[in-house]
Design an enzyme around this catalytic site. Structure first.
Site, mmCIF file in Angstrom:
data_model
loop_
_atom_site.group_PDB
_atom_site.id
_atom_site.type_symbol
_atom_site.label_atom_id
_atom_site.label_comp_id
_atom_site.label_asym_id
_atom_site.label_seq_id
_atom_site.Cartn_x
_atom_site.Cartn_y
_atom_site.Cartn_z
ATOM 1 N N CYS A 148 0.828 -1.217 0.000
ATOM 2 C CA CYS A 148 0.000 0.000 0.000
ATOM 3 C C CYS A 148 0.860 1.264 0.000
ATOM 4 O O CYS A 148 0.431 2.322 -0.464
ATOM 5 C CB CYS A 148 -0.917 0.020 1.221
ATOM 6 S SG CYS A 148 -1.740 -1.557 1.522
ATOM 7 N N ALA B 106 -1.440 -18.343 1.586
ATOM 8 C CA ALA B 106 -1.584 -16.872 1.593
ATOM 9 C C ALA B 106 -0.730 -16.308 0.463
ATOM 10 O O ALA B 106 0.174 -15.505 0.673
ATOM 11 C CB ALA B 106 -1.162 -16.313 2.940
ATOM 12 N N THR B 107 -1.040 -16.788 -0.751
ATOM 13 C CA THR B 107 -0.197 -16.472 -1.913
ATOM 14 C C THR B 107 -0.540 -15.124 -2.555
ATOM 15 O O THR B 107 0.077 -14.727 -3.538
ATOM 16 C CB THR B 107 -0.297 -17.598 -2.967
ATOM 17 O OG1 THR B 107 -1.675 -17.945 -3.127
ATOM 18 C CG2 THR B 107 0.466 -18.828 -2.536
ATOM 19 N N SER C 177 -12.948 -27.693 0.772
ATOM 20 C CA SER C 177 -12.683 -29.048 0.279
ATOM 21 C C SER C 177 -11.674 -29.789 1.143
ATOM 22 O O SER C 177 -11.720 -31.011 1.221
ATOM 23 C CB SER C 177 -12.188 -28.998 -1.171
ATOM 24 O OG SER C 177 -10.980 -28.256 -1.260
ATOM 25 N N PRO D 99 -10.228 -29.454 4.984
ATOM 26 C CA PRO D 99 -10.300 -28.687 6.235
ATOM 27 C C PRO D 99 -8.965 -28.486 6.948
ATOM 28 O O PRO D 99 -8.881 -27.631 7.837
ATOM 29 C CB PRO D 99 -11.275 -29.496 7.093
ATOM 30 C CG PRO D 99 -11.498 -30.783 6.392
ATOM 31 C CD PRO D 99 -11.066 -30.645 4.972
ATOM 32 N N ALA E 150 -6.981 -20.607 3.953
ATOM 33 C CA ALA E 150 -6.542 -19.598 2.972
ATOM 34 C C ALA E 150 -7.107 -18.254 3.402
ATOM 35 O O ALA E 150 -8.194 -18.184 3.988
ATOM 36 C CB ALA E 150 -7.015 -19.964 1.565
ATOM 37 N N ASP F 89 -5.680 -11.949 -0.408
ATOM 38 C CA ASP F 89 -6.021 -11.744 -1.819
ATOM 39 C C ASP F 89 -6.243 -13.045 -2.590
ATOM 40 O O ASP F 89 -6.870 -13.031 -3.642
ATOM 41 C CB ASP F 89 -4.908 -10.957 -2.526
ATOM 42 C CG ASP F 89 -4.878 -9.489 -2.132
ATOM 43 O OD1 ASP F 89 -5.697 -9.073 -1.285
ATOM 44 O OD2 ASP F 89 -4.022 -8.753 -2.674
ATOM 45 N N GLY G 17 -5.735 -4.975 1.905
ATOM 46 C CA GLY G 17 -4.901 -5.382 3.036
ATOM 47 C C GLY G 17 -5.698 -5.486 4.320
ATOM 48 O O GLY G 17 -5.412 -6.336 5.181
HETATM 49 C C1 LIG Z 1 0.051 -0.398 -4.904
HETATM 50 C C2 LIG Z 1 -0.901 -1.016 -3.925
HETATM 51 C C3 LIG Z 1 -1.582 -0.208 -3.021
HETATM 52 C C4 LIG Z 1 -2.466 -0.776 -2.121
HETATM 53 N N1 LIG Z 1 -3.116 0.047 -1.244
HETATM 54 C C5 LIG Z 1 -3.979 -0.501 -0.346
HETATM 55 C C6 LIG Z 1 -4.625 0.324 0.613
HETATM 56 O O1 LIG Z 1 -4.432 1.549 0.635
HETATM 57 N N2 LIG Z 1 -5.466 -0.261 1.502
HETATM 58 C C7 LIG Z 1 -5.694 -1.618 1.511
HETATM 59 O O2 LIG Z 1 -6.453 -2.104 2.356
HETATM 60 N N3 LIG Z 1 -5.065 -2.425 0.615
HETATM 61 C C8 LIG Z 1 -4.237 -1.906 -0.303
HETATM 62 N N4 LIG Z 1 -3.581 -2.724 -1.196
HETATM 63 C C9 LIG Z 1 -3.864 -4.163 -1.184
HETATM 64 C C10 LIG Z 1 -3.008 -4.911 -0.165
HETATM 65 O O3 LIG Z 1 -1.664 -4.598 -0.347
HETATM 66 C C11 LIG Z 1 -3.229 -6.400 -0.350
HETATM 67 O O4 LIG Z 1 -4.611 -6.671 -0.237
HETATM 68 C C12 LIG Z 1 -2.487 -7.227 0.677
HETATM 69 O O5 LIG Z 1 -1.103 -7.056 0.550
HETATM 70 C C13 LIG Z 1 -2.836 -8.706 0.513
HETATM 71 O O6 LIG Z 1 -2.087 -9.443 1.420
HETATM 72 P P1 LIG Z 1 -1.803 -10.971 1.148
HETATM 73 O O7 LIG Z 1 -0.977 -11.451 2.276
HETATM 74 O O8 LIG Z 1 -3.084 -11.681 0.851
HETATM 75 O O9 LIG Z 1 -0.990 -11.008 -0.221
HETATM 76 P P2 LIG Z 1 0.400 -10.368 -0.614
HETATM 77 O O10 LIG Z 1 0.651 -9.132 0.141
HETATM 78 O O11 LIG Z 1 0.392 -10.298 -2.094
HETATM 79 O O12 LIG Z 1 1.455 -11.455 -0.138
HETATM 80 C C14 LIG Z 1 1.498 -12.729 -0.725
HETATM 81 C C15 LIG Z 1 2.921 -13.236 -0.586
HETATM 82 O O13 LIG Z 1 2.951 -14.583 -1.012
HETATM 83 C C16 LIG Z 1 4.167 -14.801 -1.722
HETATM 84 N N5 LIG Z 1 3.958 -16.004 -2.557
HETATM 85 C C17 LIG Z 1 3.085 -16.162 -3.564
HETATM 86 N N6 LIG Z 1 3.176 -17.395 -4.073
HETATM 87 C C18 LIG Z 1 4.136 -18.046 -3.358
HETATM 88 C C19 LIG Z 1 4.681 -19.358 -3.397
HETATM 89 N N7 LIG Z 1 4.241 -20.267 -4.278
HETATM 90 N N8 LIG Z 1 5.671 -19.671 -2.520
HETATM 91 C C20 LIG Z 1 6.113 -18.758 -1.615
HETATM 92 N N9 LIG Z 1 5.646 -17.499 -1.542
HETATM 93 C C21 LIG Z 1 4.650 -17.148 -2.390
HETATM 94 C C22 LIG Z 1 4.359 -13.529 -2.499
HETATM 95 O O14 LIG Z 1 5.708 -13.361 -2.893
HETATM 96 C C23 LIG Z 1 3.897 -12.483 -1.490
HETATM 97 O O15 LIG Z 1 4.950 -11.979 -0.714
HETATM 98 C C24 LIG Z 1 -2.677 -2.187 -2.111
HETATM 99 C C25 LIG Z 1 -1.989 -3.001 -3.016
HETATM 100 C C26 LIG Z 1 -1.110 -2.430 -3.918
HETATM 101 C C27 LIG Z 1 -0.387 -3.328 -4.878
#
Ligand SMILES: Cc1cc2nc3c(=O)[nH]c(=O)nc-3n(C[C@H](O)[C@H](O)[C@H](O)COP(=O)(O)OP(=O)(O)OC[C@H]3O[C@@H](n4cnc5c(N)ncnc54)[C@H](O)[C@@H]3O)c2cc1C
Length: 452
Positions: A49, A112-113, A276, A278, A282, A285, A303
């Site tokens: 973010c 949590a990919t 599917s 338990p 997940a 995103d 986020g």
């Molecule tokens: C530019 C930008 C601005 C944003 N601004 C906001 C905001 O203002 N407010 C808000 O609420 N949200 C915002 N978001 C959204 C927020 O950043 C995401 O919703 C949040 O980061 C999701 O978290 P997550 O852990 O699900 O996924 P991510 O943060 O994407 O983390 C997933 C991680 O999994 C890793 N991964 C993936 N596959 C594998 C694998 N096979 N093996 C090992 N590691 C793996 C990735 O490398 C990554 O580090 C923004 C996003 C962006 C891009």
């Protein structure tokens, strides 16, 4: 008698994965639960973010975007492996195969990919000078392109990432064109509110080109981006930014055979457990969630949800009952001095969900009109006809506008009517609001229509 230790394997070291790991650790000590986090990238616990504001220079230091280091997690007995990608999940063996050849058996697995930025299928998209805005490395690449002399930027998409990137690139002195497939930016807003955003973008010198799906990224003989071509024209560019939204990253989960929901996210129950399998959780995103008002499946990549869902999963893994309570899609952003926020259903969503609804928009000021810095604010409320129940809200206005959405989100969350909100004890002092806050005025106007 030896007591066996369970193992939680977490795939993905950011908001959702690490919230789950930290919460599970709070509830179960290391003797009871070993926790291993696999992260494919170089860093963990980073704020995507904040990337636009690092590019813009408001955040001067990249490391300020890193909340916690692997060493800090190690101190809590959470083992973090960076640069290690989970290549395969073997659900029947309860094992993850990692890119370094190791296999990690698990009792509980947390997927949590994260998300995957939408990439239009057009020629030239992989050219040098075309950037996503997803990981810190993207921020570094865009900063480097600006430092190398980029002067003209084209941003594809007008969602909140597109808007934030347009703002910061312009603040860095680039000329910025935003190319939209839609008629207006901020598709999450109703047309009348999005028009205000579009006008404000134009007023600060951002060139908005609506209803022009990108057809090609044109490159020079050197293979570097030169322009973005649509059916209506060609827009010169030294750098192109993809801001077209985020879908769930589920390749690993799909290949493993985890159930995927209608939105494309991993299908989970309110406990964040896979429907599917338990033993698999997940969150964030990569996962499907549900809308609090309609109960329908939803995918909203924010986020704020990722952290909360991760915490729910971590609680359940830690054997404390917890349930995720749904999303309203509450979000805020800004472009220049204009703040933009929304929550609940917009009118299109209300129609699709079958609500007999009405909407009211009021205009007011962010502070008492006589107080310095008072700026215009528009508040739109969407209510259910008859009951007066609040089901959606949108705000567009000057500094001090956006966080007012939280009052409206709370009112919707609590199932309040416009009349109840109008009668609520909201604060007043000239530096912060007119005598009646714009939120209260909007609620009063909406409730009058119901109650006469
Ligand atoms: C530019 C930008 C601005 C944003 N601004 C906001 C905001 O203002 N407010 C808000 O609420 N949200 C915002 N978001 C959204 C927020 O950043 C995401 O919703 C949040 O980061 C999701 O978290 P997550 O852990 O699900 O996924 P991510 O943060 O994407 O983390 C997933 C991680 O999994 C890793 N991964 C993936 N596959 C594998 C694998 N096979 N093996 C090992 N590691 C793996 C990735 O490398 C990554 O580090 C923004 C996003 C962006 C891009």
């Amino acid at each position: 008698m030896a007591v066996s230790t369970d193992r939680l394997v977490v795939i993905g070291g950011d908001a959702a994965g690490l919230s789950a790991a930290a919460q599970a650790r709070r509830l179960r000590p290391a003797e009871d639960l070993e926790i291993v986090v696999l992260e494919q990238g170089p860093e963990i616990s980073y704020s995507a973010c904040g990337i636009p504001y690092w590019i813009g220079g408001q955040v001067p230091d990249r490391d300020a975007l890193l909340a916690r280091t692997p060493a800090q997690f190690e101190a809590d007995d959470i083992t973090v492996h960076t640069h290690v990608r989970a290549e395969e999940i073997d659900l029947s063996a309860g094992e993850v195969r990692a890119s370094d050849g190791r296999r990690f058996g698990y009792d509980d697995l947390m997927v949590a990919t994260g998300g995957r930025p939408f990439r239009p299928r057009v020629p030239g998209l992989d050219a040098e000078g075309v950037f996503g805005v997803h990981r810190l490395a993207d921020g570094a690449d865009i900063r480097a392109a600006i430092a190398a002399g980029a002067r003209r930027a084209v941003v594809l998409g007008g969602g909140y990432i597109g808007l934030e990137m347009a703002e910061v690139l312009q603040a860095r002195g680039l000329s910025v064109t935003v190319v939209l497939a839609d008629p207006l930016p901020m598709a999450q807003l109703d047309r009348d509110m999005a028009e205000r955003v579009c006008k404000a973008m134009g007023d600060i010198g951002i060139d908005v080109q609506p209803e022009q799906p990108v057809r090609e990224i044109e490159t020079g003989a050197d293979g570097v981006v030169r322009a973005v071509r649509t059916d209506a024209g060609s827009y010169d560019a030294d750098l192109v930014v993809l801001g077209l939204g985020m879908g769930p990253e589920t390749e690993l989960a799909r290949e493993a055979g985890l159930q995927i929901g209608v939105t494309g996210g991993i299908d989970v129950a309110h406990t964040q457990r896979s429907r599917s399998h338990p033993e698999v959780f997940a969150a964030g995103d990569c996962a499907q969630t549900f809308h609090r008002i309609t109960g329908e499946a939803a995918h909203v990549a924010l986020g704020t949800h990722a952290n909360k869902q991760g915490r729910v999963a971590g609680s359940v893994i830690g054997r404390r009952p917890a349930r995720f309570a749904g999303v309203l899609g509450t979000a805020a952003t800004k472009v220049g001095d204009l703040e933009i926020a929304r929550t609940g259903l917009c009118t299109t969503q209300a129609e699709e969900a079958g609500f007999d609804h009405r909407s009211e928009t009021i205009e007011a000021t962010t502070r008492a009109g006589y107080y310095p810095g008072a700026e215009a604010i528009a508040v739109k409320l969407i209510t259910e006809r008859g009951s007066g129940l609040l089901i959606g809200a949108q705000l567009v206005g000057g500094p001090g506008s956006a966080k007012r959405i939280d009052v409206l989100a709370t009112a919707i969350w609590a199932g309040m009517t416009a009349e109840e909100l109008a009668g609520s004890d909201l604060s007043y002092a000239p530096p912060f609001s007119p005598t009646y806050d714009p939120v209260a005025v909007a609620a009063r106007v909406s409730s009058r229509i119901e109650t006469g």
